[in-house]
Design an enzyme around this catalytic site. Structure first.
Site, PDB file in Angstrom:
ATOM      1  CG  ASP A   1      -1.411  40.279 -68.045  1.00 36.91           C
ATOM      2  OD1 ASP A   1      -1.450  39.118 -68.488  1.00 36.91           O
ATOM      3  OD2 ASP A   1      -0.422  41.017 -68.160  1.00 36.91           O
TER       4      ASP A   1
ATOM      5  NE  ARG B   1      -1.790  43.316 -65.221  1.00 39.28           N
ATOM      6  CZ  ARG B   1      -1.753  42.538 -64.142  1.00 39.28           C
ATOM      7  NH1 ARG B   1      -0.584  42.190 -63.614  1.00 39.28           N
ATOM      8  NH2 ARG B   1      -2.864  42.107 -63.597  1.00 39.28           N
TER       9      ARG B   1
ATOM     10  NE  ARG C   1       5.860  44.397 -63.163  1.00 37.69           N
ATOM     11  CZ  ARG C   1       4.923  43.582 -63.653  1.00 37.69           C
ATOM     12  NH1 ARG C   1       3.677  43.686 -63.226  1.00 37.69           N
ATOM     13  NH2 ARG C   1       5.226  42.663 -64.548  1.00 37.69           N
TER      14      ARG C   1
ATOM     15  CG  HIS D   1       3.796  41.308 -58.452  1.00 41.15           C
ATOM     16  ND1 HIS D   1       2.905  40.885 -59.419  1.00 41.15           N
ATOM     17  CD2 HIS D   1       3.822  42.666 -58.549  1.00 41.15           C
ATOM     18  CE1 HIS D   1       2.432  41.932 -60.080  1.00 41.15           C
ATOM     19  NE2 HIS D   1       2.967  43.019 -59.572  1.00 41.15           N
TER      20      HIS D   1
ATOM     21  CB  CYS E   1      -1.158  35.848 -59.838  1.00 34.85           C
ATOM     22  SG  CYS E   1       0.577  36.210 -59.518  1.00 34.85           S
TER      23      CYS E   1
END
Length: 270
Positions: free
Chosen positions: A67, A92, A137, A166, A263
């Site tokens: 990612d 992550r 998140r 997000h 992103c």
């Protein structure tokens, strides 16, 4: 309409991109990813930004961190300070050190966060205020930390739809400054946050669920030209009607990981 301003962006090539775990509703490890196509689509995104006159920096990708291509999540950079990430999911977590190391090597002042946050995934700069998302998140405590680090006002916004986990999947800054203009999907936010956005940004471009589900809000704008996912044709039409120039880019493979244009892009603000 303001004139476009040249930006500096950090991107990370999708060399090791794949979907082999599920940490958001868009990820499905049983759906194959065309790695070669993902690379070509990412390269076209990079070329588009360069053709618009923006400066591109690259973060070297790391094996076992698929990612990392979603570079926006690795920090929030403003006033020459790079505020690092502290990821919610262990898959992550190691990305954060790669980001901070890069900023340090490039001579940026850095801040190691104490609170869980996912960088520009949940922080957006309007030119006056830092908009900050929470609910899935980033912890609200990180909003207070960011305010102390930058000495800038922070406006907290609650996300309530797990598809838009997000802030940058549900809201985008189209134009910065005194006359800042946003685009956002109201259904991604709590009722109170919807009212706040409506009161503070009455001139916003309001997206619908179809626009948001096509990652039409996961965009990058220089104040005039807007790079967005090619699938989001309805959003492109709304932006054109508002006086912007849509620049569609196909990112079908990277969407399988739950991200699109924004992103992949972290803005470096001196």
């Amino acid at each position: 309409m303001t004139h476009p301003r040249s930006r500096a962006y950090l991107l990370c090539p999708p060399t090791y991109f794949e979907v082999n775990y599920r940490i958001n509703p868009w990820m499905d490890p049983t759906t194959p990813v065309d790695t070669e196509l993902a690379g070509k689509q990412w390269q076209r995104l990079r070329e588009t930004l360069a053709e618009l006159g923006h400066t591109i920096h690259e973060l070297p990708p790391a094996p076992d961190l698929p990612d990392m291509v979603y570079a926006a999540n690795g920090g929030f950079v403003l006033d020459g300070i790079a505020y690092g990430a502290r990821f919610r999911h262990p898959q992550r977590a190691a990305e954060a050190d790669h980001h901070l190391r890069w900023y340090e090597q490039q001579g940026w002042r850095t801040h190691q966060p104490a609170e869980v946050n996912e960088g520009e995934g949940d922080f957006a700069w309007t030119g006056e205020v830092i908009l900050a998302g929470y609910g899935f998140r980033t912890d609200p405590a990180a909003h207070r930390e960011v305010q102390e680090v930058f000495g800038r006002p922070v406006l907290s916004l609650q996300l309530v739809d797990p598809r838009f986990y997000h802030l940058d999947t549900a809201l985008a800054v189209l134009r910065e400054g005194d006359a800042a203009q946003l685009a956002y999907y109201p259904g991604a936010f709590s009722p109170g946050s919807q009212r706040v956005l409506h009161r503070l940004f009455p001139n916003a471009v309001v997206a619908d669920e179809v626009d948001a589900a096509a990652f039409g809000l996961n965009l990058v704008s220089d104040g005039e030209r807007v790079v967005l996912n090619a699938e989001a044709s309805g959003m492109a039409a709304k932006l054109a009607a508002a006086g912007y120039q849509p620049m569609p880019v196909e990112l079908s493979e990277l969407k399988k990981g739950g991200g699109s244009v924004k992103c992949c892009i972290l803005e470096l603000r001196r």
